[in-house]
Enzyme design. Sequence first.
Site, PDB file in Angstrom:
ATOM      1  N   HIS A 160       0.921  -1.309   0.059  1.00 46.66           N
ATOM      2  CA  HIS A 160       0.049  -0.009  -0.053  1.00 46.66           C
ATOM      3  C   HIS A 160       0.907   1.235   0.082  1.00 46.66           C
ATOM      4  CE1 HIS A 160      -3.684  -2.276   0.840  1.00 46.66           C
ATOM      5  NE2 HIS A 160      -2.839  -3.006   1.577  1.00 46.66           N
ATOM      6  N   SER A 210      -3.201  -7.629   1.015  1.00 42.53           N
ATOM      7  CA  SER A 210      -3.947  -8.626   2.062  1.00 42.53           C
ATOM      8  C   SER A 210      -5.310  -8.149   2.667  1.00 42.53           C
ATOM      9  CB  SER A 210      -2.884  -8.419   3.336  1.00 42.53           C
ATOM     10  OG  SER A 210      -1.649  -8.991   2.864  1.00 42.53           O
ATOM     11  N   CYS A 211      -5.537  -6.936   2.342  1.00 40.78           N
ATOM     12  CA  CYS A 211      -6.989  -6.298   2.719  1.00 40.78           C
ATOM     13  C   CYS A 211      -8.100  -7.149   1.959  1.00 40.78           C
ATOM     14  CB  CYS A 211      -7.040  -5.132   2.451  1.00 40.78           C
ATOM     15  SG  CYS A 211      -6.018  -3.843   3.004  1.00 40.78           S
ATOM     16  N   ARG A 216      -1.457   4.456   2.744  1.00 44.31           N
ATOM     17  CA  ARG A 216      -1.693   5.424   1.567  1.00 44.31           C
ATOM     18  C   ARG A 216      -1.644   6.908   1.749  1.00 44.31           C
ATOM     19  NH1 ARG A 216      -4.929   2.498  -3.103  1.00 44.31           N
ATOM     20  NH2 ARG A 216      -4.114   4.550  -4.021  1.00 44.31           N
TER      21      ARG A 216
HETATM   22  P1  FAD Z   1       3.419  -4.064   3.769  1.00 39.52           P
HETATM   23  O1  FAD Z   1       2.293  -4.508   3.490  1.00 39.52           O
HETATM   24  O2  FAD Z   1       4.320  -4.857   4.818  1.00 39.52           O
HETATM   25  O3  FAD Z   1       4.457  -4.421   2.599  1.00 39.52           O
HETATM   26  C1  FAD Z   1       5.994  -4.297   2.590  1.00 39.52           C
HETATM   27  C2  FAD Z   1       6.501  -4.536   1.008  1.00 39.52           C
HETATM   28  O4  FAD Z   1       7.914  -4.185   1.123  1.00 39.52           O
HETATM   29  C3  FAD Z   1       6.569  -6.251   0.988  1.00 39.52           C
HETATM   30  O5  FAD Z   1       5.945  -6.396  -0.201  1.00 39.52           O
HETATM   31  C4  FAD Z   1       7.922  -6.516   0.904  1.00 39.52           C
HETATM   32  O6  FAD Z   1       8.339  -7.692   0.482  1.00 39.52           O
HETATM   33  C5  FAD Z   1       8.442  -5.293   0.429  1.00 39.52           C
HETATM   34  N1  FAD Z   1       9.870  -5.208   1.133  1.00 39.52           N
HETATM   35  C6  FAD Z   1      10.261  -5.114   2.480  1.00 39.52           C
HETATM   36  N2  FAD Z   1      11.787  -4.819   2.343  1.00 39.52           N
HETATM   37  C7  FAD Z   1      12.266  -4.875   1.201  1.00 39.52           C
HETATM   38  C8  FAD Z   1      13.472  -4.664   0.585  1.00 39.52           C
HETATM   39  N3  FAD Z   1      14.449  -4.446   1.507  1.00 39.52           N
HETATM   40  N4  FAD Z   1      13.460  -4.730  -0.597  1.00 39.52           N
HETATM   41  C9  FAD Z   1      12.397  -5.030  -1.629  1.00 39.52           C
HETATM   42  N5  FAD Z   1      11.314  -4.958  -1.153  1.00 39.52           N
HETATM   43  C10 FAD Z   1      11.093  -4.913   0.156  1.00 39.52           C
HETATM   44  N6  FAD Z   1      -5.541  -2.490   6.425  1.00 39.52           N
HETATM   45  C11 FAD Z   1      -6.752  -1.656   6.054  1.00 39.52           C
HETATM   46  O7  FAD Z   1      -6.612  -0.351   6.118  1.00 39.52           O
HETATM   47  N7  FAD Z   1      -7.789  -2.225   5.574  1.00 39.52           N
HETATM   48  C12 FAD Z   1      -8.127  -3.583   5.682  1.00 39.52           C
HETATM   49  O8  FAD Z   1      -9.191  -4.022   5.322  1.00 39.52           O
HETATM   50  C13 FAD Z   1      -6.928  -4.479   5.935  1.00 39.52           C
HETATM   51  N8  FAD Z   1      -7.117  -5.803   6.098  1.00 39.52           N
HETATM   52  C14 FAD Z   1      -5.910  -6.431   6.301  1.00 39.52           C
HETATM   53  C15 FAD Z   1      -5.942  -7.798   5.979  1.00 39.52           C
HETATM   54  C16 FAD Z   1      -4.842  -8.590   6.471  1.00 39.52           C
HETATM   55  C17 FAD Z   1      -5.114 -10.061   6.285  1.00 39.52           C
HETATM   56  C18 FAD Z   1      -3.741  -8.151   6.502  1.00 39.52           C
HETATM   57  C19 FAD Z   1      -2.467  -8.948   6.916  1.00 39.52           C
HETATM   58  C20 FAD Z   1      -3.647  -6.715   6.803  1.00 39.52           C
HETATM   59  C21 FAD Z   1      -4.876  -5.819   6.406  1.00 39.52           C
HETATM   60  N9  FAD Z   1      -4.577  -4.500   6.618  1.00 39.52           N
HETATM   61  C22 FAD Z   1      -5.810  -3.781   6.390  1.00 39.52           C
HETATM   62  C23 FAD Z   1      -3.467  -3.860   6.811  1.00 39.52           C
HETATM   63  C24 FAD Z   1      -2.557  -3.622   5.671  1.00 39.52           C
HETATM   64  O9  FAD Z   1      -2.482  -4.570   4.832  1.00 39.52           O
HETATM   65  C25 FAD Z   1      -1.300  -3.025   6.118  1.00 39.52           C
HETATM   66  O10 FAD Z   1      -1.366  -1.872   7.029  1.00 39.52           O
HETATM   67  C26 FAD Z   1      -0.329  -2.648   4.857  1.00 39.52           C
HETATM   68  O11 FAD Z   1      -0.189  -3.629   4.181  1.00 39.52           O
HETATM   69  C27 FAD Z   1       0.918  -1.878   5.141  1.00 39.52           C
HETATM   70  O12 FAD Z   1       1.594  -1.540   3.987  1.00 39.52           O
HETATM   71  P2  FAD Z   1       3.017  -1.136   3.959  1.00 39.52           P
HETATM   72  O13 FAD Z   1       3.177  -0.513   2.478  1.00 39.52           O
HETATM   73  O14 FAD Z   1       3.467  -0.581   5.083  1.00 39.52           O
HETATM   74  O15 FAD Z   1       3.802  -2.647   3.673  1.00 39.52           O
END
Ligand code: FAD
Length: 452
Positions: free
Chosen positions: A10, A41-42, A304
């Site tokens: 996200h 994952s949402c 986001r």
């Molecule tokens: P993440 O989703 O943790 O992703 C990080 C990405 O970075 C990964 O793909 C990883 O492979 C990549 N990465 C990490 N380090 C490196 C590196 N060194 N080099 C290259 N790539 C790297 N939130 C809501 O608001 N509404 C919902 O309905 C909701 N439902 C959810 C349901 C589930 C089952 C889960 C698990 C979560 C849910 N969430 C929901 C929470 C939401 O998914 C997370 O808050 C969100 O994914 C966070 O996004 P992020 O960008 O921080 O990173």
Amino acid sequence: MKVIVVGSSHGGYEAVRGMLLENPDAEIQWYERGNFISFLSCGMELYLEGTVKDVNTVAYETVDNAEKDGVHVFVQQEIASIDEKNKSVHVKNLADGSERDESYDKLILAIGATPRRLDVPGKDLENLYAMRGRDWAIKLKQKMVDPDLKHVFVIGSGYIGIEAAEAFAKAGKEVTIVDHNPRLLGNYLDSEFTEKLTQEFKENGVNFVGSVNVAEFVGKDGKVSGVKTDQGTFDAELVVETAGVIPNTSLVDGLLDLDERGRIKIDEHQETSVKDIYAVGDATKVPYAPTGELSSIALASNARRQGRTAAANAAGRELKMTAVSGSSALSVFNYHFASTGVKQDTQEKCGVKGAESVLIEDWAVPPFVSEEAGNAKVYFKITFDPTDGRILGGQIMSTRDVTANINTISFAIQQHATVYDLAYADFFFQPGFDRPWNIMNEAAQAAVRKIN
Ligand code: FAD
């Protein structure tokens, strides 16, 4: 300007889209170490329950689409280290083993978090699963149709655990969900709501046990067969661990300032302790509107907003991250609920003392509309500061979907509105949709009476 975005979930997706809007001429490189970009994952529960059929569609973006927009996408390529003095990153290509350096002018880290796994005896047994990302989605889906799987044990009754429990129960499995908190969803809802949801779970074959500490995973032939806890041993051929997350910040340990839990410290522009390096998403904290303090709230909606903020600032514009209240919504079988901000039962955890609440139970639409015609009881609770009436939180639940009301409360918190403002606020009336006094008006009026 060359911008490198790390992470394709996200936060990373929004940083890329934000940069395309803010500076279409920027050279954007987007890195993901996994083999798929922007899995949501949402959307996992929708996939597990069969509402969405193809796991590959549970995404914001495809590589082709991003590249059509001029973004250079690098999948299965990990950022292994950062040289902040020379403004470059070291890239490891996980597919072919090659390595190289890439320079940047601005670096946006959206590296997220990984599910926390329990460090107890038996932790290396097979069939101990997590629930995050595309790979786990596929593995969980396979388990749903496994005829040998009878008992599922879910650890953690936050949103993710609840989604896992419901999906497996709908697939016909016997599900137990436990938490070390006494109530399920204890961080999201007060007891008036969670009691009803615990009952709802029970009626649909899901057994919730609170105040549980897991002691050991018990195994047979290398596979899990049960879980020993301080409240007895439970059968389990599959365990789903949803007991929190750990930030993926080993990459920046020693380079960026981190907090005591390893989350990246950021300023209100999403910039880290090192100039031109920004961080967003679950690896950081967000400004919490009810208190103005930073708080850890792992939500896609937050990631986001942070991604857009980081992109704007990296592009040279000044934009502060908006304050958020942890607004979220979910269903538990027939109930739909949403909440935002401070809850009465857990206010201290949010850094609040002395908050008061009013709970209203009423019909969604005028009582002349029958339940068969779609009417339903609505439970709404507003939490406020009795010293000045400031709105601090709201919770709503019904078998009718009235969850969107909570967005109004979230906005009210963000705007520092009071129960006096909300008591007579203008909301529409149409008997098919609502009542002359929306339930938020009613609750705020009751709150004003309580204060006076
Ligand atoms: P993440 O989703 O943790 O992703 C990080 C990405 O970075 C990964 O793909 C990883 O492979 C990549 N990465 C990490 N380090 C490196 C590196 N060194 N080099 C290259 N790539 C790297 N939130 C809501 O608001 N509404 C919902 O309905 C909701 N439902 C959810 C349901 C589930 C089952 C889960 C698990 C979560 C849910 N969430 C929901 C929470 C939401 O998914 C997370 O808050 C969100 O994914 C966070 O996004 P992020 O960008 O921080 O990173």
